[in-house]
Write a protein that holds these residues in place. Structure first.
Motif, PDB file in Angstrom:
ATOM      1  N   ALA A 201       1.105 -33.474  41.389  1.00 12.45           N
ATOM      2  CA  ALA A 201       1.910 -34.494  42.068  1.00 12.45           C
ATOM      3  C   ALA A 201       3.294 -33.959  42.406  1.00 12.45           C
ATOM      4  N   TRP A 205       4.735 -33.524  46.206  1.00 11.77           N
ATOM      5  CA  TRP A 205       5.966 -34.241  46.551  1.00 11.77           C
ATOM      6  C   TRP A 205       7.032 -33.270  47.073  1.00 11.77           C
ATOM      7  N   ASN A 206       7.210 -32.146  46.383  1.00  9.62           N
ATOM      8  CA  ASN A 206       8.252 -31.189  46.752  1.00  9.62           C
ATOM      9  C   ASN A 206       7.796 -30.176  47.796  1.00  9.62           C
ATOM     10  N   ARG A 207       6.480 -30.164  48.085  1.00 11.76           N
ATOM     11  CA  ARG A 207       5.892 -29.242  49.071  1.00 11.76           C
ATOM     12  C   ARG A 207       6.219 -27.784  48.742  1.00 11.76           C
ATOM     13  N   PHE A 280       5.103 -44.053  46.957  1.00 12.65           N
ATOM     14  CA  PHE A 280       5.198 -42.965  47.935  1.00 12.65           C
ATOM     15  C   PHE A 280       5.697 -43.481  49.275  1.00 12.65           C
ATOM     16  N   ARG A 283       9.429 -44.700  49.242  1.00 11.74           N
ATOM     17  CA  ARG A 283      10.327 -43.755  48.591  1.00 11.74           C
ATOM     18  C   ARG A 283      11.740 -43.779  49.155  1.00 11.74           C
ATOM     19  N   LEU A 290       9.751 -40.838  42.679  1.00  4.97           N
ATOM     20  CA  LEU A 290       9.028 -39.674  42.158  1.00  4.97           C
ATOM     21  C   LEU A 290       8.535 -39.895  40.729  1.00  4.97           C
ATOM     22  N   VAL A 293       5.486 -42.183  40.928  1.00  7.05           N
ATOM     23  CA  VAL A 293       4.322 -41.478  41.466  1.00  7.05           C
ATOM     24  C   VAL A 293       3.737 -40.540  40.423  1.00  7.05           C
TER      25      VAL A 293
END
Length: 529
Positions: A201, A205-207, A280, A283, A290, A293
């Motif tokens: 996750a 989220w942070n890619r 999400f 956000r 975060l 999630v």
């Protein structure tokens, strides 16, 4: 200078309310623990730790267990404390778990005060109260179970990473939260799914996959690797003998299939999914999106870990509820942050007023608890009543496929006359001989030669224990369809006749004589020579 120092300790109304609520929660929890018996698993961990400290080899001839060794090793700590201070073992165990719980909450407070929550005065206290509530939200009987320890030890890691404050802490502290999380996973390896889902996750989220090289994650992985090496070196019998035995026999305790157990968790899955998806997409409007999630993902992974254990025991579901509840509470705190900001403008309360308010609340709560809760709540089972007629110290053994009889014996201060907490291999052996007691998908057919070898070993080991520990009292559980034994729910089974097929057991059993005043569920035998 004194007035300046005193003003720095002033508390807002919000902080006082949160502190008061936390105090009441802690006092009520302590009262509940005082009034309830310790869980059967925790009893066994403490007993096994006692034998290890007395020189008995874990997984050797004197101590047989199904659990990985870490929980036994950790259980030696309260035992050593009890021996050194001459205190009650159960009190020491609960005290250490409670201190660990409070340390976890304090660690979370430290990181909350460095997160975005610090931008709103007092908001961190609501987050801390949420963590305290979740860690106390467990049945007193299950207090200190491995699932409980999992939540206590992983929350500092999960919160520190999810609130994105890891960079504000020293390398040593980051490694420390990683080690704590690693220890939690080692207690029950299937819960590694929780940390896998969490890191997945975070990566989505942070890619980015930069967290792969983060100190806390590396410390957690290194802790797991060191533990595996220790198991291999210090307890080689666990991987060599116990694990194959578990694979051959422990399936008989399964209550349902993985699919069926996952189906029972559909409400939790739906709620966790809704929180995850909702946070999400919202956000931009939430400052704790975060963490919500990430904790929702942990709850979903805990559902899978629950399902693959094939049993519907309530404490196995605690991590699901804990992570889901915390995600929901963080959402509520996020939505209330504007109200918390307004409460910050309430005139501040002097420290003396806050202190006497908390002191009064503590006294009032203690009086109410003492008035409305019983001093001790013990088991009212038939076995409990039967054991009360015997005087301690005595060595007692109970032929049963359930762990509860052992807990009754240990709780009343008797010595336990066996290497086993219960006859946990017996249901699988009997089902292979007479047919399955559970749906075919949960039945494992053993080859005839392996079945004969496993059965012979079980009979021989019990005979050895009778000769070694020489229990003065033995109770044999009567298994029937009316009063089923665990793992043998649909069978009328004569446990003693099964064991008497072994000449070694028959010789050891010749020292015992049945008593006429046996209870209905158990036949009572005494050692006569």
């Amino acid at each position: 200078m004194f007035s300046k120092h005193a003003s720095s300790f002033r508390s807002s109304l919000l902080t006082l309310c949160v502190a008061s609520t936390a105090l009441v929660m802690v006092l009520v929890s302590i009262a509940q623990l005082r009034g309830n018996m310790l869980g059967h698993d925790q009893f066994w961990y403490l007993f096994a730790a006692q034998r290890v400290l007395d020189g008995v080899k874990l997984y050797g001839p004197g101590l047989s267990d199904t659990n990985p060794p870490l929980i036994i090793w950790l259980s030696t700590v309260p035992d050593l404390l009890a021996r050194a201070l001459h205190l009650n073992l159960i009190v020491c165990f609960r005290l250490l778990v409670f201190l660990l719980l409070l340390a976890s909450v304090a660690w979370c407070i430290r990181l909350f005060r460095r997160s975005d929550a610090a931008s709103v005065k007092g908001l961190w206290s609501l987050l801390a109260l949420s963590v305290l509530y979740v860690e106390l939200k467990i049945l007193p009987y299950d207090f200190g179970q491995r699932e409980h320890l999992l939540v206590i030890l992983t929350l500092p890691y999960l919160c520190c990473v999810a609130f994105q404050v890891v960079s504000k802490f020293s390398l040593l502290e980051r490694c420390a939260i990683g080690v704590a999380a690693g220890v939690a996973i080692c207690l029950k390896p299937q819960h590694a799914l929780v940390l896998v889902a969490f890191e997945l996750a975070m990566a989505i989220w942070n890619r980015t996959l930069r967290r792969i090289m983060s100190p806390e994650l590396l410390a957690m992985l290194l802790t797991g690797a060191i533990y595996l090496a220790m198991v291999r070196v210090l307890t080689p019998l666990y991987t060599k003998e116990v694990v194959p035995l578990i694979l051959d026999t422990y399936w008989a305790y399964a209550t349902d299939t993985t699919a069926s157990l996952l189906h029972t968790m559909e409400i939790s899955v739906a709620l966790a999914s809704a929180l995850l998806i909702g946070a999400f997409f919202l956000r931009r409007f939430l400052i704790f999106a975060l963490p919500i999630v990430a904790l929702s993902a942990c709850s979903l992974a805990a559902v899978v870990a629950y399902g693959i254990q094939h049993v519907d025991w309530p404490y196995h579901a605690y991590p699901i509820d804990a992570f889901l509840t915390l995600a929901a509470l963080f959402l509520v705190v996020d939505l209330l942050r504007h109200l918390a900001d307004r409460l910050a403008f309430v005139p501040e309360i002097p420290l003396s007023v806050a202190f006497f308010t908390l002191l009064t609340l503590c006294c009032a709560t203690s009086i109410l608890i003492a008035k409305f809760s019983p001093a001790v709540i013990s088991s009212r089972s038939e076995l409990n009543q039967e054991l009360t007629q015997f005087k301690t110290p005595q060595t007692v053994y109970i032929f049963s496929t359930n762990l509860l009889p052992f807990a009754e014996v240990f709780n009343q201060g008797f010595s336990w006359g066996s290497r086993f907490p219960c006859l946990w291999t017996l249901p699988a052996l009997v089902q292979n001989e007479t047919g399955p007691s559970v749906p075919p998908s949960l039945f494992k057919r053993l080859p005839s030669d392996k079945l004969a070898q496993r059965s012979s070993t079980q009979r021989l080991q019990v005979a050895e224990d009778l000769n070694l520990y020489r229990p003065s009292v033995v109770l044999v559980e009567q298994c029937s369809k009316r009063h089923p034994c665990q793992g043998l729910e649909d069978k009328d089974f004569d446990m003693l006749s099964w064991f008497l097929q072994s000449p070694e057991f028959a010789s050891a059993w010749s020292h015992y004589q049945r008593q006429p005043d046996s209870p209905s569920r158990f036949n009572l035998y005494r050692r006569v020579f």
